[in-house]
Scaffold this motif. Structure first.
Motif, short mmCIF file in Angstrom:
data_model
loop_
_atom_site.label_atom_id
_atom_site.label_comp_id
_atom_site.label_asym_id
_atom_site.label_seq_id
_atom_site.Cartn_x
_atom_site.Cartn_y
_atom_site.Cartn_z
N ILE A 95 -33.96 1.21 -10.28
CA ILE A 95 -35.01 1.79 -9.77
C ILE A 95 -36.37 1.67 -10.48
O ILE A 95 -37.50 1.65 -9.85
CB ILE A 95 -34.93 3.36 -9.48
N TRP A 96 -36.23 1.43 -11.88
CA TRP A 96 -37.52 1.46 -12.82
C TRP A 96 -38.29 0.45 -12.64
O TRP A 96 -39.34 0.03 -12.54
CB TRP A 96 -37.08 1.76 -14.22
N ARG A 105 -46.05 -1.55 -16.51
CA ARG A 105 -45.17 -1.65 -17.50
C ARG A 105 -45.11 -0.50 -18.53
O ARG A 105 -44.23 -0.04 -18.78
CB ARG A 105 -45.20 -2.72 -18.47
N THR A 106 -46.44 -0.07 -19.28
CA THR A 106 -46.25 1.05 -20.15
C THR A 106 -46.00 2.39 -19.76
O THR A 106 -45.40 3.13 -20.11
CB THR A 106 -47.60 0.91 -20.92
N LYS A 107 -46.58 2.58 -18.19
CA LYS A 107 -46.40 3.97 -17.71
C LYS A 107 -44.99 4.28 -17.56
O LYS A 107 -44.49 5.47 -17.79
CB LYS A 107 -47.32 4.21 -16.55
N VAL A 108 -44.33 3.47 -16.93
CA VAL A 108 -42.87 3.52 -16.52
C VAL A 108 -42.06 3.30 -17.51
O VAL A 108 -40.91 4.24 -17.82
CB VAL A 108 -42.54 2.46 -15.45
N TRP A 147 -34.70 -1.05 -21.76
CA TRP A 147 -34.34 -2.34 -22.20
C TRP A 147 -35.23 -3.24 -21.10
O TRP A 147 -35.81 -4.03 -21.60
CB TRP A 147 -32.85 -2.63 -21.97
N ALA A 148 -35.06 -3.06 -19.71
CA ALA A 148 -35.66 -4.06 -18.95
C ALA A 148 -37.10 -3.92 -19.27
O ALA A 148 -37.80 -4.79 -19.06
CB ALA A 148 -35.29 -3.70 -17.38
N LEU A 149 -37.71 -2.75 -19.50
CA LEU A 149 -39.20 -2.64 -19.43
C LEU A 149 -39.79 -3.08 -20.81
O LEU A 149 -40.70 -3.76 -20.85
CB LEU A 149 -39.58 -1.30 -19.06
N ALA A 150 -38.84 -2.61 -21.79
CA ALA A 150 -39.42 -3.08 -23.18
C ALA A 150 -39.41 -4.59 -23.29
O ALA A 150 -40.20 -5.20 -23.58
CB ALA A 150 -38.46 -2.47 -24.09
N ARG A 378 -40.78 -10.04 -12.20
CA ARG A 378 -40.23 -10.11 -13.34
C ARG A 378 -39.45 -8.60 -13.82
O ARG A 378 -38.19 -8.84 -14.20
CB ARG A 378 -41.14 -10.37 -14.51
N ALA A 379 -40.25 -7.57 -13.74
CA ALA A 379 -39.48 -6.04 -14.21
C ALA A 379 -38.29 -5.91 -13.22
O ALA A 379 -37.30 -5.26 -13.85
CB ALA A 379 -40.26 -5.20 -14.18
N THR A 380 -38.60 -6.02 -11.83
CA THR A 380 -37.42 -5.88 -10.83
C THR A 380 -36.19 -6.77 -11.33
O THR A 380 -35.16 -6.19 -11.26
CB THR A 380 -37.91 -6.02 -9.35
#
Length: 441
Positions: A95-96, A105-108, A147-150, A378-380
């Protein structure tokens, strides 16, 4: 005259070579962002491994309060069920990804760190196994997203000539967290118990605040956002253009998750069993498990650092095949062979270093996944591919717990997970080779 000309040309060539080797400098925001992501990933790894280290003492206390006897079989089964719940929560962390593609990216990223930190700290207050399960489930939702967002942030924020090695550096954080958890267990855990260990997991809240205050959004995301083209990223990555690479990446990550988690989660219990068999008392056995975990972590950090240069030299697919083959041999050698030796403690711990090194295969996904998808999805894509395997991993972990209960042994069920990596060797050729490609905008 000719000699001086040749010397000038050689000097000019040397200057050109040095210029080619010179990397694009990082600005303050990129440095702060990396350390924020790395610290979050470190504390993420610490949080994940705390559970493995405190599993036996926590369940020994909580099972009787929940109406169950604290027998080794019940502890093994309950531990597997709770870890399966944790992995299901980790799986729901997809969901993130859409949130990060929409809001930044940074807020989430800060939100994921905040979530896993708060609910890890709350685990220290659990009065029965049900409460512990709920807290671990929600912590898993936060941990999985980090992990995904970093990985997405570092890939997009760092310059093209540095992002590949940045993926390796980033992944070391998770295993530095293993080392940190082992050090805390060696000191805090032994003297103050499992509840104090969970309380240390609340520390990442500080990192979440720093990420929000100090780190700017990557320019790549800002440019994509400026186009104001609202896509449906989840639908897009499962559509005709991305479908194959999405499902191949899901399969490869599922194999990595199943194998590594089987080995990492059961490693402390295996070392404790072997230590007690070798004549150590309970306290010495716990300390030995902590030292063995530290060795596993050092091996994995080295594996993460060795991977990006190898991927650049021989390609992404051959590198993953090499690491998968190493994982298969290491799992079979440690849990299938050394665990059953009459004096197996030292050989088992020696195998853990190899298991750790090849466990560094996760660094490849931090490098490779961003190269396969454009910025708007990309993040999804990263979150979906990393989350999918955790649902399968939850099921496999539950089956492992049942197998341990049925077979009355830890080694063989875990050793059988080596088969997953053999299957992975046949899936790797189906993935796209992106060596030399620029990160797609």
């Amino acid at each position: 005259m000719g000699s001086s000309t040749d010397n000038a040309q050689e000097a000019q060539g040397a200057l050109g070579a040095r210029a080619a080797r010179r990397r694009t400098p990082l600005n303050r925001s990129q440095i702060a962002g990396f350390w924020g992501a790395w610290s979050g990933w470190t504390l993420d790894g610490m949080d994940s491994f705390i559970y493995a280290l405190v599993l036996t003492p926590a369940l020994t206390e909580l099972l009787p309060r929940s109406g169950y006897a604290a027998t080794p079989a019940n502890i093994g089964l309950a531990g597997s069920i709770l870890f399966a719940l944790f992995l299901v929560g980790w799986g729901l962390s997809f969901i993130w990804g859409p949130l990060a593609d929409r809001f930044g990216r940074t807020k989430v990223l800060a939100g994921t760190i905040f979530t896993f930190a708060i609910f890890t700290g709350l685990a220290a207050t659990a009065s029965n196994v049900w409460e512990l399960g709920i807290y671990r489930f929600i912590a898993g939702v936060g941990i999985g997203g980090e992990w995904a967002l970093a990985g997405t942030y570092v890939a997009e924020a760092w310059p093209e000539d540095r992002r590949k090695m940045g993926a390796g550096y980033l992944q070391t954080g998770y295993y530095a967290g293993f080392f940190l958890a082992a050090a805390l267990n060696y000191t805090v855990g032994v003297h103050f118990g499992w509840r104090a260990m969970f309380l240390t997991g609340a520390v990442p809240v500080v990192v979440a605040i720093l990420v929000l205050l100090r780190v700017k959004e990557p320019e790549k995301w800002q440019k994509a956002e400026a186009k104001v083209v609202r896509s449906r990223p989840l639908r897009d990555i499962l559509g005709p253009h991305y479908r194959r690479r999405t499902w191949v990446a899901c399969a490869l990550l599922t194999i990595a998750i199943v194998g590594l988690w089987a080995g990492a989660v059961y490693e402390p219990s295996a070392v404790i069993q072997l230590s007690l068999k070798a004549g150590m008392d309970k306290s010495a056995a716990i300390k030995t498990a902590s030292l063995a975990t530290g060795l596993l972590s050092i091996g994995t950090i080295l594996g993460c650092l060795a991977l990006p240069p190898m991927a650049e030299r021989i390609g992404r697919k051959k590198t993953l095949a090499f690491y998968f083959a190493g994982m298969a041999v290491s799992i079979a050698g440690s849990f299938g062979w050394a665990f059953y030796l009459p004096n197996g403690l030292v050989p088992f711990i020696a195998w853990l270093f190899a298991l750790g090194f090849f466990g560094g295969n996760f660094a490849l996904f931090s490098l490779w996944l961003p190269e396969q998808f454009e910025t708007r999805v990309r993040a999804t894509a990263f979150a979906f591919c990393t989350s999918f395997g955790r649902f399968i991993g939850a099921g496999v972990n539950f089956l492992l717990g049942a197998a341990v209960l049925q077979m009355h042994t830890l080694g063989v069920p875990v050793a059988l997970t080596a088969i997953a990596f053999v299957i992975g060797l046949f899936i790797v050729p189906l993935a796209p080779e992106t060596r030399g490609d620029v990160l797609p905008q």
